[in-house]
Scaffold this motif. Structure first.
Motif, PDB file in Angstrom:
ATOM      1  N   GLN A  38      26.322  71.326  49.588  1.00 59.92           N
ATOM      2  CA  GLN A  38      27.036  72.496  49.425  1.00 59.92           C
ATOM      3  C   GLN A  38      27.813  72.885  50.749  1.00 59.92           C
ATOM      4  O   GLN A  38      29.117  73.069  50.711  1.00 59.92           O
ATOM      5  N   VAL A  39      26.965  73.060  51.724  1.00 61.69           N
ATOM      6  CA  VAL A  39      27.644  73.458  53.214  1.00 61.69           C
ATOM      7  C   VAL A  39      28.588  72.384  53.631  1.00 61.69           C
ATOM      8  O   VAL A  39      29.660  72.519  54.234  1.00 61.69           O
ATOM      9  N   GLU A  41      30.129  70.095  51.942  1.00 65.73           N
ATOM     10  CA  GLU A  41      31.163  70.140  51.291  1.00 65.73           C
ATOM     11  C   GLU A  41      32.284  70.871  51.505  1.00 65.73           C
ATOM     12  O   GLU A  41      33.582  70.924  51.610  1.00 65.73           O
ATOM     13  N   LEU A  42      31.717  72.277  51.581  1.00 63.72           N
ATOM     14  CA  LEU A  42      32.540  73.354  51.770  1.00 63.72           C
ATOM     15  C   LEU A  42      33.400  73.230  53.079  1.00 63.72           C
ATOM     16  O   LEU A  42      34.349  73.413  53.467  1.00 63.72           O
ATOM     17  N   CYS A  43      32.640  72.966  54.154  1.00 62.18           N
ATOM     18  CA  CYS A  43      33.077  72.812  55.681  1.00 62.18           C
ATOM     19  C   CYS A  43      33.895  71.601  55.515  1.00 62.18           C
ATOM     20  O   CYS A  43      34.931  71.650  56.309  1.00 62.18           O
ATOM     21  N   TRP A  44      33.720  70.514  55.083  1.00 65.53           N
ATOM     22  CA  TRP A  44      34.406  69.386  55.126  1.00 65.53           C
ATOM     23  C   TRP A  44      35.861  69.851  54.549  1.00 65.53           C
ATOM     24  O   TRP A  44      36.900  69.354  55.208  1.00 65.53           O
ATOM     25  N   GLU A  45      35.988  70.327  53.359  1.00 59.42           N
ATOM     26  CA  GLU A  45      37.479  70.675  52.851  1.00 59.42           C
ATOM     27  C   GLU A  45      38.000  71.838  53.787  1.00 59.42           C
ATOM     28  O   GLU A  45      39.206  71.765  53.770  1.00 59.42           O
ATOM     29  N   LYS A  46      37.311  72.696  54.352  1.00 59.45           N
ATOM     30  CA  LYS A  46      37.970  73.674  55.120  1.00 59.45           C
ATOM     31  C   LYS A  46      38.323  73.148  56.691  1.00 59.45           C
ATOM     32  O   LYS A  46      39.587  73.223  57.071  1.00 59.45           O
ATOM     33  N   CYS A  66      32.065  76.838  60.796  1.00 58.30           N
ATOM     34  CA  CYS A  66      31.651  77.052  59.329  1.00 58.30           C
ATOM     35  C   CYS A  66      30.217  77.267  59.320  1.00 58.30           C
ATOM     36  O   CYS A  66      29.693  78.022  58.334  1.00 58.30           O
ATOM     37  N   PHE A  70      28.033  80.567  57.675  1.00 61.76           N
ATOM     38  CA  PHE A  70      27.358  80.187  56.443  1.00 61.76           C
ATOM     39  C   PHE A  70      26.045  80.740  56.436  1.00 61.76           C
ATOM     40  O   PHE A  70      25.401  81.381  55.776  1.00 61.76           O
TER      41      PHE A  70
END
Length: 97
Positions: A38-39, A41-46, A66, A70
């Motif tokens: 989850q982290v 994916e979230l940080c990759w997109e950001k 990021c 988190f």
């Protein structure tokens, strides 16, 4: 309904303690892996505009920030939950003068 399923389900209360421990450990591992995913994916997109052979310094700094945010948020949330779970003391001051 299958009677073998019922007898298997009924026997779960008598599962070996070592097996219960193993199941808890594996469940914790799975939750941790989900959290990492989850982290990531979230940080990759950001942080990543265009994937390339390596992260540039801006993307690397963004990832570090990021992940740090988190972790900070998770720790804050856990702390808040712990505070709400603690029993609140009833009037504890002494009334003697």
């Amino acid at each position: 309904m299958d009677s073998s399923w019922n007898s298997s389900a009924a026997g779960l209360g008598s599962v070996d303690p070592q097996l219960q421990h193993l199941i808890r450990v594996e469940t914790q591992k799975q939750r941790f892996q989900q959290l990492v995913h989850q982290v990531t994916e979230l940080c990759w997109e950001k942080c990543v505009d265009k994937p390339g052979p390596a992260l540039d310094s801006r993307a690397e700094a963004c990832f570090v920030n990021c992940v740090d945010r988190f972790i900070d948020t998770s720790q804050f949330t856990l702390h808040q939950l712990e505070q709400t779970q603690k029993p609140k003391p009833i009037f504890s001051e002494s009334l003697s003068d």
